[in-house]
Motif scaffolding. Structure first.
Motif, mmCIF file in Angstrom:
data_model
loop_
_atom_site.group_PDB
_atom_site.id
_atom_site.type_symbol
_atom_site.label_atom_id
_atom_site.label_comp_id
_atom_site.label_asym_id
_atom_site.label_seq_id
_atom_site.Cartn_x
_atom_site.Cartn_y
_atom_site.Cartn_z
ATOM 1 N N LEU A 90 -6.788 -8.283 14.508
ATOM 2 C CA LEU A 90 -6.353 -9.655 14.736
ATOM 3 C C LEU A 90 -6.880 -10.209 16.052
ATOM 4 C CD1 LEU A 90 -2.692 -9.362 13.426
ATOM 5 C CD2 LEU A 90 -4.594 -10.559 12.334
ATOM 6 N N ASN A 91 -7.020 -9.357 17.053
ATOM 7 C CA ASN A 91 -7.564 -9.807 18.334
ATOM 8 C C ASN A 91 -9.037 -10.170 18.250
ATOM 9 O OD1 ASN A 91 -5.388 -9.830 20.152
ATOM 10 N ND2 ASN A 91 -5.434 -7.599 20.285
ATOM 11 N N TRP A 92 -9.742 -9.602 17.296
ATOM 12 C CA TRP A 92 -11.166 -9.918 17.136
ATOM 13 C C TRP A 92 -11.368 -11.352 16.703
ATOM 14 C CZ3 TRP A 92 -13.836 -11.727 12.919
ATOM 15 C CH2 TRP A 92 -15.212 -11.801 13.073
ATOM 16 N N ARG A 93 -10.471 -11.836 15.884
ATOM 17 C CA ARG A 93 -10.607 -13.163 15.277
ATOM 18 C C ARG A 93 -10.416 -14.252 16.327
ATOM 19 N NH1 ARG A 93 -10.000 -15.242 9.987
ATOM 20 N NH2 ARG A 93 -9.275 -17.356 10.137
ATOM 21 N N TYR A 94 -11.270 -15.255 16.276
ATOM 22 C CA TYR A 94 -11.155 -16.368 17.205
ATOM 23 C C TYR A 94 -11.734 -17.623 16.573
ATOM 24 C CZ TYR A 94 -16.108 -15.518 17.968
ATOM 25 O OH TYR A 94 -17.452 -15.354 17.784
ATOM 26 N N ALA A 95 -11.363 -18.742 17.129
ATOM 27 C CA ALA A 95 -11.893 -20.022 16.654
ATOM 28 C C ALA A 95 -13.105 -20.391 17.507
ATOM 29 C CB ALA A 95 -10.825 -21.101 16.763
ATOM 30 N N ALA A 96 -14.130 -20.890 16.866
ATOM 31 C CA ALA A 96 -15.328 -21.321 17.592
ATOM 32 C C ALA A 96 -15.014 -22.596 18.367
ATOM 33 C CB ALA A 96 -16.478 -21.562 16.622
ATOM 34 N N LYS A 97 -15.341 -22.587 19.633
ATOM 35 C CA LYS A 97 -15.098 -23.766 20.463
ATOM 36 C C LYS A 97 -16.340 -24.651 20.523
ATOM 37 C CE LYS A 97 -11.004 -22.373 21.651
ATOM 38 N NZ LYS A 97 -10.001 -22.630 20.684
ATOM 39 N N ARG A 98 -17.503 -24.035 20.439
ATOM 40 C CA ARG A 98 -18.767 -24.769 20.491
ATOM 41 C C ARG A 98 -19.754 -24.090 19.548
ATOM 42 N NH1 ARG A 98 -19.065 -28.998 24.431
ATOM 43 N NH2 ARG A 98 -20.899 -29.359 23.164
ATOM 44 N N MET A 99 -20.686 -24.851 19.066
ATOM 45 C CA MET A 99 -21.767 -24.315 18.241
ATOM 46 C C MET A 99 -23.005 -24.184 19.111
ATOM 47 S SD MET A 99 -20.686 -23.856 15.151
ATOM 48 C CE MET A 99 -18.933 -23.713 15.193
ATOM 49 N N THR A 100 -23.908 -23.315 18.720
ATOM 50 C CA THR A 100 -25.119 -23.072 19.502
ATOM 51 C C THR A 100 -26.232 -24.060 19.188
ATOM 52 O OG1 THR A 100 -26.057 -21.583 17.841
ATOM 53 C CG2 THR A 100 -24.624 -20.597 19.551
ATOM 54 N N GLN A 130 -13.324 -33.053 16.876
ATOM 55 C CA GLN A 130 -13.737 -31.697 17.230
ATOM 56 C C GLN A 130 -15.272 -31.628 17.225
ATOM 57 O OE1 GLN A 130 -11.236 -28.449 15.474
ATOM 58 N NE2 GLN A 130 -10.539 -30.175 14.207
ATOM 59 N N SER A 131 -15.839 -31.288 18.346
ATOM 60 C CA SER A 131 -17.299 -31.292 18.496
ATOM 61 C C SER A 131 -18.002 -30.342 17.532
ATOM 62 C CB SER A 131 -17.687 -30.952 19.936
ATOM 63 O OG SER A 131 -17.224 -29.660 20.282
ATOM 64 N N VAL A 132 -17.315 -29.306 17.075
ATOM 65 C CA VAL A 132 -17.957 -28.353 16.163
ATOM 66 C C VAL A 132 -18.385 -29.029 14.861
ATOM 67 C CG1 VAL A 132 -16.889 -26.281 17.109
ATOM 68 C CG2 VAL A 132 -15.732 -27.538 15.285
ATOM 69 N N VAL A 133 -17.754 -30.146 14.513
ATOM 70 C CA VAL A 133 -18.123 -30.864 13.289
ATOM 71 C C VAL A 133 -19.564 -31.358 13.380
ATOM 72 C CG1 VAL A 133 -17.661 -32.943 11.921
ATOM 73 C CG2 VAL A 133 -15.771 -31.498 12.692
ATOM 74 N N THR A 134 -19.909 -31.985 14.494
ATOM 75 C CA THR A 134 -21.261 -32.530 14.625
ATOM 76 C C THR A 134 -22.263 -31.510 15.165
ATOM 77 O OG1 THR A 134 -20.606 -33.455 16.768
ATOM 78 C CG2 THR A 134 -20.547 -34.933 14.862
ATOM 79 N N GLU A 135 -21.784 -30.486 15.842
ATOM 80 C CA GLU A 135 -22.682 -29.460 16.379
ATOM 81 C C GLU A 135 -23.108 -28.434 15.330
ATOM 82 O OE1 GLU A 135 -20.305 -27.831 19.487
ATOM 83 O OE2 GLU A 135 -20.857 -29.378 20.938
ATOM 84 N N SER A 136 -22.344 -28.313 14.270
ATOM 85 C CA SER A 136 -22.648 -27.307 13.249
ATOM 86 C C SER A 136 -23.867 -27.731 12.434
ATOM 87 C CB SER A 136 -21.449 -27.130 12.319
ATOM 88 O OG SER A 136 -21.183 -28.344 11.635
ATOM 89 N N SER A 137 -24.583 -26.754 11.912
ATOM 90 C CA SER A 137 -25.718 -27.093 11.047
ATOM 91 C C SER A 137 -25.231 -27.487 9.666
ATOM 92 C CB SER A 137 -26.710 -25.927 10.953
ATOM 93 O OG SER A 137 -26.168 -24.827 10.258
ATOM 94 N N HIS A 138 -24.112 -26.897 9.243
ATOM 95 C CA HIS A 138 -23.513 -27.196 7.943
ATOM 96 C C HIS A 138 -21.998 -27.292 8.125
ATOM 97 C CE1 HIS A 138 -27.322 -25.236 6.905
ATOM 98 N NE2 HIS A 138 -27.261 -25.891 5.759
ATOM 99 N N LEU A 139 -21.426 -28.283 7.511
ATOM 100 C CA LEU A 139 -19.977 -28.432 7.495
ATOM 101 C C LEU A 139 -19.525 -28.202 6.066
ATOM 102 C CD1 LEU A 139 -17.365 -29.338 8.986
ATOM 103 C CD2 LEU A 139 -17.941 -31.675 8.273
ATOM 104 N N LEU A 140 -18.624 -27.244 5.872
ATOM 105 C CA LEU A 140 -18.100 -26.971 4.540
ATOM 106 C C LEU A 140 -16.726 -27.615 4.419
ATOM 107 C CD1 LEU A 140 -19.011 -23.191 4.105
ATOM 108 C CD2 LEU A 140 -20.392 -25.205 3.619
ATOM 109 N N VAL A 141 -16.588 -28.506 3.455
ATOM 110 C CA VAL A 141 -15.322 -29.188 3.217
ATOM 111 C C VAL A 141 -14.732 -28.630 1.932
ATOM 112 C CG1 VAL A 141 -14.210 -31.408 2.767
ATOM 113 C CG2 VAL A 141 -16.138 -31.280 4.378
ATOM 114 N N PHE A 142 -13.543 -28.060 2.038
ATOM 115 C CA PHE A 142 -12.824 -27.556 0.873
ATOM 116 C C PHE A 142 -11.928 -28.691 0.379
ATOM 117 C CE2 PHE A 142 -14.448 -23.780 2.634
ATOM 118 C CZ PHE A 142 -14.342 -22.762 1.702
#
Length: 143
Positions: free
Chosen positions: A8-18, A67-79
């Motif tokens: 559980l400690n390994w799991r984290y939320a991405a704050k920024r995309m590369t 959330q900046s990760v939306v526009t920084e990501s190469s692909h956004l997956l919407v469920f």
């Protein structure tokens, strides 16, 4: 066996995309993993929309709490989950399974009938919440 706390400690939320573009092969693997995820009665009551167009992602940004990760990501997956389990949607899923698996329709009729009866007794709100939980199973399987 690894300690559950370590896992559980390994799991984290991405704050920024590369800014690195995820190759289509990886996106396809993610989509296949989601497609193979279990769901109630096998209905998979959601669609996965892949968005890579920067202009569309910018339009989504305000409803994604900026959330900046939306526009920084190469692909956004919407469920996108079903708002309601309709008889037509249930029939479509079972008809597709029969066609895809080259099965006899009789082998699915009991399950089809059960699905229509089970979800037909739920409110639209209960349908939506159930569908959202099913989409979450697929999302968890892809991470």
């Amino acid at each position: 066996m690894e300690n559950i706390i370590d896992l559980l400690n390994w799991r984290y939320a991405a704050k920024r995309m590369t800014g690195e573009k995820v190759v289509d092969e990886k996106i396809n693997t993610i989509l296949e993993a989601a497609h193979l995820a279990p769901s109630g009665i096998g209905l998979q009551p959601y669609e996965i929309i892949v968005i890579s167009d920067p202009d569309i992602k910018k339009q989504i940004l305000p409803i994604a709490m900026d959330q900046s990760v939306v526009t920084e990501s190469s692909h956004l997956l919407v469920f996108a989950v079903w708002d309601e389990y309709t008889k037509e949607r249930i029939d479509h899923v079972f008809d597709h399974l029969i066609l895809k698996r080259h099965s006899e329709s009789a082998s699915y009729e009991r399950q089809r009938h059960f699905a229509k009866q089970f979800f037909g007794n739920m409110s639209i709100e209960e349908n939506f919440h159930h569908a959202a939980k099913q989409a979450n199973i697929a999302l968890e399987r892809t991470v």
